[in-house]
Design a protein around this motif. Structure first.
Motif, short mmCIF file in Angstrom:
data_model
loop_
_atom_site.label_atom_id
_atom_site.label_comp_id
_atom_site.label_asym_id
_atom_site.label_seq_id
_atom_site.Cartn_x
_atom_site.Cartn_y
_atom_site.Cartn_z
N GLU A 199 -9.94 -1.43 -5.95
CA GLU A 199 -8.60 -1.47 -5.88
C GLU A 199 -7.83 -1.53 -4.52
O GLU A 199 -7.02 -2.37 -4.28
CB GLU A 199 -7.76 -0.42 -6.70
N ILE A 200 -8.56 -0.84 -3.71
CA ILE A 200 -7.88 -0.81 -2.17
C ILE A 200 -8.22 -2.16 -1.58
O ILE A 200 -7.64 -2.78 -0.97
CB ILE A 200 -8.70 0.38 -1.30
N ALA A 201 -9.51 -2.65 -1.90
CA ALA A 201 -9.92 -3.93 -1.37
C ALA A 201 -8.96 -5.17 -1.97
O ALA A 201 -8.67 -6.08 -0.99
CB ALA A 201 -11.42 -4.25 -1.62
N LYS A 202 -8.80 -4.95 -3.12
CA LYS A 202 -7.56 -5.83 -3.61
C LYS A 202 -6.26 -5.75 -2.80
O LYS A 202 -5.63 -6.63 -2.78
CB LYS A 202 -7.63 -5.55 -5.04
N GLY A 203 -6.13 -4.38 -2.63
CA GLY A 203 -4.56 -4.28 -1.97
C GLY A 203 -3.75 -3.80 -2.81
O GLY A 203 -3.10 -4.35 -3.67
#
Lengths: 203, 186
Positions: A199-203
């Motif tokens: 999720e962090i990678a997705k932003g």
């Protein structure tokens, strides 16, 4: 297509996520080798019964689908049982009644009902193979941990230092529950970490 | 109209069940025919290996009756007899093979063919430490077991610590087996 295979390994792992097929999982994983053999036998049954069920799915009347699936599954289980007895006598003796009991392993009927009876042969094959491999991997991990701590060996090969006292509780039923509980916990922590990272990678 | 369809449906169900049953039965016949001879050989090999462990001098093993073997050594000398006996253990059946001398006065040794005893505890009945106690054990009297002490009489063995039930089961199986075989031989 590839998703059908991969989901059984992690996201829908039959043992750590679906928590299905607990009877063989708890009973035969006293040694890594037994986990491996049980896993392979189950994989054979789930793959062959899923393929056959997928082939005949259009000819099976809905009302009697469960008895028919059960007969198909039982046929493959009996075949696997006799094959082990004929070619791997010692392993078959060690697994005892748990090979015939694959018939009632809910992973198999679960795949038949939830997937193979609704999907094409190719996809059903991959789905069953993924579930089988995921199941086998989980049994090996469980068996390895219990064998290392309970007998000081892995695949019968001694690895612990001299003077190591075997934790007999690990090869007893209680050890199965303790190990499985801890593994499911670790699995959930890892799964959550991976999800947040994604999720962090997705932003 | 509706009635007709329902009849058809019933017929279809019966057909489907029959076809699946026949096919699976046929397949199992093939599997059975392929594996039964192999399984029989496996069981025989296992028994033979156990008998050779008990009687290292064995040259010929003859099955004279079901579960009863005559063991001959060099120069056709009878080395002893071996028989299979079983009984209840702590978990499930324990199946033993027991070797006795030709005169039926002592046990030459025993091996565990099948058991589901607890690993690390009861399963030690198959371990050499426990089995060695039965070598040359007289059977003119009943075998007895003692707990947590060294045996004082010649017909005693020491039970495995923490696995008294399994040890007692083995002793009982041997006592009963010896009795049974004696009755039949006489």
């Amino acid at each position: 297509m590839i998703k059908d295979f991969v989901k059984g390994l992690w996201k829908e792992n039959p043992i750590f996520v679906q928590v299905l097929g607990m009877c063989p999982t708890l009973a035969v994983t006293t040694k890594a080798l037994f986990g491996l053999s049980m896993g392979l036998a189950t994989t054979f049954v789930v793959v062959s019964s899923s393929v056959v069920i997928s082939v005949v799915r259009k000819f099976v009347p809905r009302q009697v689908r469960i008895p028919i699936f059960t007969v198909i599954i039982a046929t493959f289980v009996t075949a696997a049982d006799y094959f082990l007895k004929a070619n791997f006598f010692q392993i078959s003796k060690a697994l005892g009644p748990y090979v015939p009991l694959i018939v009632v392993n809910c992973v198999i009927l679960g795949r038949a009902e939830a997937f193979a009876s609704k999907n094409k042969v190719g996809r059903s094959f991959l789905d069953a193979l993924g579930m089988g491999v995921g199941f086998t991997a989980a049994l090996i991990v469980l068996g390895a941990i219990r064998e290392i701590l309970g007998a000081g060996t892995i695949f019968e090969f001694p690895i612990m230092w001299k003077g190591f006292t075997n934790w007999i509780v690990m090869v007893l039923p209680a050890g199965a529950f303790i190990t499985l509980g801890l593994l499911v916990g670790v699995f959930n922590i890892l799964d959550k970490k991976m999800k947040t990272r994604r999720e962090i990678a997705k932003g | 109209m509706i009635k007709k369809r329902r009849e058809n449906n019933t017929l279809r169900i019966i057909m489907a069940l029959a076809v699946v049953g026949i096919l699976s039965g046929a397949l199992l016949v093939l599997v059975y025919n392929y594996s039964i001879p192999k399984i029989r050989v496996n069981v025989e090999n296992e028994t033979e290996r156990a008998i050779k462990n008990i009687f290292p001098q064995a040259e010929k093993i003859q099955k004279t009756k079901d579960d009863f073997f005559k063991v001959t050594g060099a120069e056709n000398k009878v080395a002893g007899y071996a028989f299979i006996a079983e009984g209840n253990g702590y978990q499930g059946i324990i199946k033993l093979i027991i070797g006795v001398d030709p005169k039926f006065t002592e046990i030459k040794g025993m091996e565990v063919l099948e058991s589901q005893e607890t690993p690390g505890l009861g399963a030690e009945i198959a371990g050499s430490k426990f089995r060695k106690q039965f070598e040359n054990l007289p059977i003119t009297q009943k075998i007895e077991y003692v707990k947590n002490q060294k045996p004082t009489k010649p017909n005693q063995i020491e039970a495995i610590t923490g696995a008294t039930i399994s040890s007692r089961a083995v002793v009982n199986i041997i006592n009963d087996g010896v009795n049974e075989v004696r009755k039949n031989v006489k």
